[in-house]
Scaffold this active site. Structure first.
Site, PDB file in Angstrom:
ATOM      1  N   ASP A 187      10.551 -39.343 -10.338  1.00  0.00           N
ATOM      2  CA  ASP A 187      11.345 -40.390 -11.200  1.00  0.00           C
ATOM      3  C   ASP A 187      12.361 -40.917 -10.298  1.00  0.00           C
ATOM      4  OD1 ASP A 187       9.958 -39.238 -13.492  1.00  0.00           O
ATOM      5  OD2 ASP A 187      11.301 -37.434 -13.584  1.00  0.00           O
TER       6      ASP A 187
ATOM      7  N   GLN B  11       4.823 -38.736  -8.909  1.00  0.00           N
ATOM      8  CA  GLN B  11       5.774 -37.544  -8.520  1.00  0.00           C
ATOM      9  C   GLN B  11       6.273 -37.669  -7.112  1.00  0.00           C
ATOM     10  OE1 GLN B  11       1.834 -36.725  -9.571  1.00  0.00           O
ATOM     11  NE2 GLN B  11       3.135 -36.838 -11.505  1.00  0.00           N
TER      12      GLN B  11
ATOM     13  N   GLY C 137       5.339 -40.713 -15.481  1.00  0.00           N
ATOM     14  CA  GLY C 137       5.775 -41.597 -16.227  1.00  0.00           C
ATOM     15  C   GLY C 137       6.586 -42.568 -15.514  1.00  0.00           C
ATOM     16  N   HIS C 138       5.856 -43.751 -15.456  1.00  0.00           N
ATOM     17  CA  HIS C 138       6.391 -44.842 -14.498  1.00  0.00           C
ATOM     18  C   HIS C 138       7.105 -46.058 -15.401  1.00  0.00           C
ATOM     19  CE1 HIS C 138       3.860 -43.208 -11.003  1.00  0.00           C
ATOM     20  NE2 HIS C 138       4.622 -42.337 -11.347  1.00  0.00           N
TER      21      HIS C 138
ATOM     22  N   LYS D  56       9.703 -45.425  -9.054  1.00  0.00           N
ATOM     23  CA  LYS D  56       8.697 -45.921  -8.383  1.00  0.00           C
ATOM     24  C   LYS D  56       8.000 -46.959  -9.215  1.00  0.00           C
ATOM     25  CE  LYS D  56       6.810 -41.797  -8.234  1.00  0.00           C
ATOM     26  NZ  LYS D  56       7.845 -40.924  -8.823  1.00  0.00           N
TER      27      LYS D  56
HETATM   28  P1  GDP Z   1       9.218 -42.998 -11.603  1.00  0.00           P
HETATM   29  O1  GDP Z   1       8.468 -41.864 -12.197  1.00  0.00           O
HETATM   30  O2  GDP Z   1       9.503 -43.054 -10.279  1.00  0.00           O
HETATM   31  O3  GDP Z   1       8.654 -44.666 -11.908  1.00  0.00           O
HETATM   32  O4  GDP Z   1      10.510 -43.270 -12.380  1.00  0.00           O
HETATM   33  P2  GDP Z   1      11.080 -43.160 -14.269  1.00  0.00           P
HETATM   34  O5  GDP Z   1      10.425 -44.405 -14.670  1.00  0.00           O
HETATM   35  O6  GDP Z   1      10.374 -41.861 -14.560  1.00  0.00           O
HETATM   36  O7  GDP Z   1      12.356 -43.047 -14.078  1.00  0.00           O
HETATM   37  C1  GDP Z   1      13.051 -44.230 -13.718  1.00  0.00           C
HETATM   38  C2  GDP Z   1      14.032 -44.394 -14.632  1.00  0.00           C
HETATM   39  O8  GDP Z   1      15.300 -45.289 -13.839  1.00  0.00           O
HETATM   40  C3  GDP Z   1      13.535 -45.519 -15.221  1.00  0.00           C
HETATM   41  O9  GDP Z   1      14.167 -45.518 -16.821  1.00  0.00           O
HETATM   42  C4  GDP Z   1      13.730 -46.912 -14.926  1.00  0.00           C
HETATM   43  O10 GDP Z   1      13.660 -48.023 -15.764  1.00  0.00           O
HETATM   44  C5  GDP Z   1      15.144 -46.538 -14.528  1.00  0.00           C
HETATM   45  N1  GDP Z   1      15.357 -47.367 -13.230  1.00  0.00           N
HETATM   46  C6  GDP Z   1      14.706 -47.699 -12.048  1.00  0.00           C
HETATM   47  N2  GDP Z   1      15.479 -48.210 -11.148  1.00  0.00           N
HETATM   48  C7  GDP Z   1      16.704 -48.094 -11.439  1.00  0.00           C
HETATM   49  C8  GDP Z   1      18.284 -48.550 -11.251  1.00  0.00           C
HETATM   50  O11 GDP Z   1      18.214 -49.063  -9.784  1.00  0.00           O
HETATM   51  N3  GDP Z   1      19.148 -48.394 -12.016  1.00  0.00           N
HETATM   52  C9  GDP Z   1      19.003 -48.085 -12.963  1.00  0.00           C
HETATM   53  N4  GDP Z   1      20.141 -47.858 -13.842  1.00  0.00           N
HETATM   54  N5  GDP Z   1      17.910 -47.257 -13.620  1.00  0.00           N
HETATM   55  C10 GDP Z   1      16.870 -47.801 -12.853  1.00  0.00           C
HETATM   56  P1  IMO Z   2       6.467 -39.169 -11.905  1.00  0.00           P
HETATM   57  O1  IMO Z   2       5.454 -39.823 -11.452  1.00  0.00           O
HETATM   58  C1  IMO Z   2       9.225 -35.574 -12.073  1.00  0.00           C
HETATM   59  C2  IMO Z   2       6.976 -31.813 -12.266  1.00  0.00           C
HETATM   60  C3  IMO Z   2       7.137 -31.011 -13.657  1.00  0.00           C
HETATM   61  C4  IMO Z   2       7.091 -29.569 -12.912  1.00  0.00           C
HETATM   62  C5  IMO Z   2       5.912 -29.858 -11.825  1.00  0.00           C
HETATM   63  C6  IMO Z   2       4.599 -29.385 -12.097  1.00  0.00           C
HETATM   64  O2  IMO Z   2       6.968 -39.731 -13.240  1.00  0.00           O
HETATM   65  O3  IMO Z   2       7.486 -39.390 -10.840  1.00  0.00           O
HETATM   66  P2  IMO Z   2       2.739 -30.556 -13.627  1.00  0.00           P
HETATM   67  O4  IMO Z   2       2.559 -31.089 -14.981  1.00  0.00           O
HETATM   68  O5  IMO Z   2       2.484 -31.801 -12.611  1.00  0.00           O
HETATM   69  O6  IMO Z   2       1.882 -29.444 -13.282  1.00  0.00           O
HETATM   70  O7  IMO Z   2       4.195 -30.188 -13.507  1.00  0.00           O
HETATM   71  O8  IMO Z   2       6.128 -31.062 -11.337  1.00  0.00           O
HETATM   72  N1  IMO Z   2       6.532 -33.188 -12.592  1.00  0.00           N
HETATM   73  C7  IMO Z   2       7.270 -34.390 -12.450  1.00  0.00           C
HETATM   74  N2  IMO Z   2       8.634 -34.294 -12.260  1.00  0.00           N
HETATM   75  N3  IMO Z   2       8.187 -36.861 -12.193  1.00  0.00           N
HETATM   76  C8  IMO Z   2       7.027 -36.586 -12.293  1.00  0.00           C
HETATM   77  O9  IMO Z   2       6.223 -37.792 -12.243  1.00  0.00           O
HETATM   78  C9  IMO Z   2       6.616 -35.299 -12.327  1.00  0.00           C
HETATM   79  N4  IMO Z   2       5.263 -34.833 -12.581  1.00  0.00           N
HETATM   80  C10 IMO Z   2       5.132 -33.387 -12.548  1.00  0.00           C
HETATM   81  O10 IMO Z   2       8.379 -31.266 -14.282  1.00  0.00           O
HETATM   82  O11 IMO Z   2       8.199 -29.005 -12.702  1.00  0.00           O
HETATM   83 MG    MG Z   3       8.587 -40.621 -13.865  1.00  0.00          MG
END
Ligand code: GDP
Ligand code: IMO
Ligand code: MG
Length: 441
Positions: free
Chosen positions: A12, A227, A39-40, A15
């Protein structure tokens, strides 16, 4: 050339936002590990897309590939593709025939095993998507691969072997009643149909050959890691990890192109300017106790609730030893630092510069999670930066970033030993400041 995007912390890091930004310059975007535990998020002109399987390049109309290192839940994939079509996009997704399929019994077993482990505090807080059980079967050589869904006879044979074992595991070891998810006929019928849709839509490929031919043709390929490094099964905080290799080496084994192809390209570490964690286990720089209010504030402001599960994320200061570890394990050639805006306006900004453990100073992570859990962070304080109009800053560029935030970024780049390619000051594509495009390095 290739660009590999890797999470440098606990997932998270944002990416999706960078894959979207640089995916615009790629011909193909490929995932190399994980499944719908990811979850991207991509935000384009205020429109938000949350993707768990379809590679984030879909928003830029790029061909998306799910490599052999992925575990694929075809039901999630189809529903995500259908939703994107309803929103006017036409995602072109190809799935490796060597990728493993998340079967209904894997999801059930994920829940059962987590529950059983929780008595000993060994549950990882998984996303419940069946990721671990599917990779277990892959390593145990009893998995079902995407290619098997196209061959009903092979599928039947595999299911007849594996399902009775899974039923016995659920019923006899864990004492849980099983249902349709463990019924050979029901699963067979449903997955033959899934195979037919995959065939009709020409979605399956030999991913290595497909990607290799793009590389040979001189195309630009972006590898989208899911991840993050500290939840990598080898380099992460075992056992509170996922079951795959998000680290850059996974881009080779998980797609079928050679490590030399990945290594000739760029490897960009995505960094969140603080820490967030969904899941269990220690977290030395976590904001707890007296700092709980601050954690709540950052959580709310940064929207730190799981994209997949909606769980509130745990919050901590940036952990610099974790980043040094990630830089080595991945060989970062550049960094993108997100969420600088979320830390704006605080009274204090700190980082865990190093750890203290048994009277010693450590600059990187110990190899066991028990020792990591005993680390005390040596905090370093930075002058805070004010809240500003971040969209205006993004439009102006790096020099418009408040000076104290620039100092923070420069410290980080120096400690990690890689230049900063981009800075995120908000979730929208237009709120990422690009200093260098990795495809032009
Ligand atoms: P990922 O799994 O690495 O793709 O990240 P996620 O989408 O799960 O979580 C990142 C969250 O932060 C999402 O809601 C993005 O829209 C948001 N986000 C990404 N870059 C920034 C940033 O520079 N500032 C803020 N405030 N939010 C951001
Ligand atoms: P993105 O791609 C954050 C964490 C889970 C748990 C561990 C194992 O959005 O960054 P799993 O379901 O993979 O067997 O869970 O890894 N986890 C993540 N945490 N971002 C993710 O994906 C994750 N995918 C798995 O919370 O601790
Ligand atoms: Mg994510």
């Amino acid at each position: 050339m290739t660009v590999t995007i890797v999470g440098s912390q606990l997932g998270d890091e944002g990416k999706g936002a960078l894959v979207d930004l640089w995916g615009g310059d790629a011909d193909v975007v490929a995932r190399y590990q994980g499944g719908d535990n990811a979850g991207h998020t991509v935000v384009q002109d205020g429109d938000e897309y949350k993707l768990s399987l379809v590679p984030s390049g879909a928003i830029r109309d790029k061909v998306g590939v799910l490599g052999n290192g992925c575990v694929v839940n075809p039901k999630t994939l189809f529903s995500e593709i259908d939703e994107l079509r309803e929103r006017g996009l036409d995602p072109d997704v190809r799935v490796a025939r060597r990728a493993h399929v998340i079967m209904p019994y894997h999801r059930v077993l994920d829940g059962i095993e987590e529950e059983a482990k929780s008595d000993s505090d060994l549950d990882a807080g998984t996303t419940g998507r069946g990721i671990g059980p599917t990779y277990e079967d892959k390593a145990g050589r009893r998995g079902i691969r995407v290619g098997d869904l196209l061959d009903p006879e092979v599928l039947r044979d595999r299911l007849e072997y594996v399902i009775p074992q899974k039923r016995a595991l659920a019923e006899d070891v864990f004492g849980v009643d099983t249902g349709e998810a463990f019924d050979v006929d029901a699963v067979y019928e449903e997955y033959v149909e899934i195979g037919e849709r995959l065939r009709e839509e020409s979605m399956t490929v030999n991913a290595g050959e497909f990607l290799g031919s793009h590389v040979d043709a001189g195309d630009d390929v972006l590898f989208e890691g899911a991840q993050g490094t500290s939840i990598d099964i080898d380099h992460g905080i075992y056992p509170y990890v996922t079951s795959s290799n998000p680290t850059a080496g996974g881009a080779a084994t998980g797609t079928g192109v050679g490590p030399t192809v990945v290594g000739r390209g760029e490897v960009v570490g995505i960094v969140k300017a603080y820490l967030s964690r969904v899941g269990t286990g220690p977290l030395p720089t976590e904001l707890t106790g007296d700092d709980e209010e601050l954690a709540d504030y950052i959580r709310e402001k940064g929207g730190e609730f799981g994209t997949v599960t909606g769980r509130p994320r745990r919050i901590g200061w940036l952990d610099v030893p974790m980043l040094r570890h990630a830089a080595r394990a991945n060989g970062f050639t550049g960094l993108a630092v997100n969420h600088i805006d979320v830390l704006a306006g605080l009274d204090e900004v700190k980082v865990g510069h190093s750890y203290g453990l048994d009277g010693e100073e450590l600059l990187t992570m110990p190899a066991t999670t028990e020792r990591w859990g005993r680390c005390e962070p040596n905090l370093r304080e930075f002058e805070p930066w004010p809240e500003v109009d971040w969209s205006a800053v993004a439009a102006e560029g790096y020099d418009a970033i408040p000076e104290n935030a620039q100092t923070y970024l420069e410290y980080l780049s120096e400690e990690v030993g890689a230049p900063i390619y981009a800075v995120g000051v908000g979730p929208d594509r237009a709120q990422t400041i690009e200093l260098a495009n990795p495809f032009e390095q």
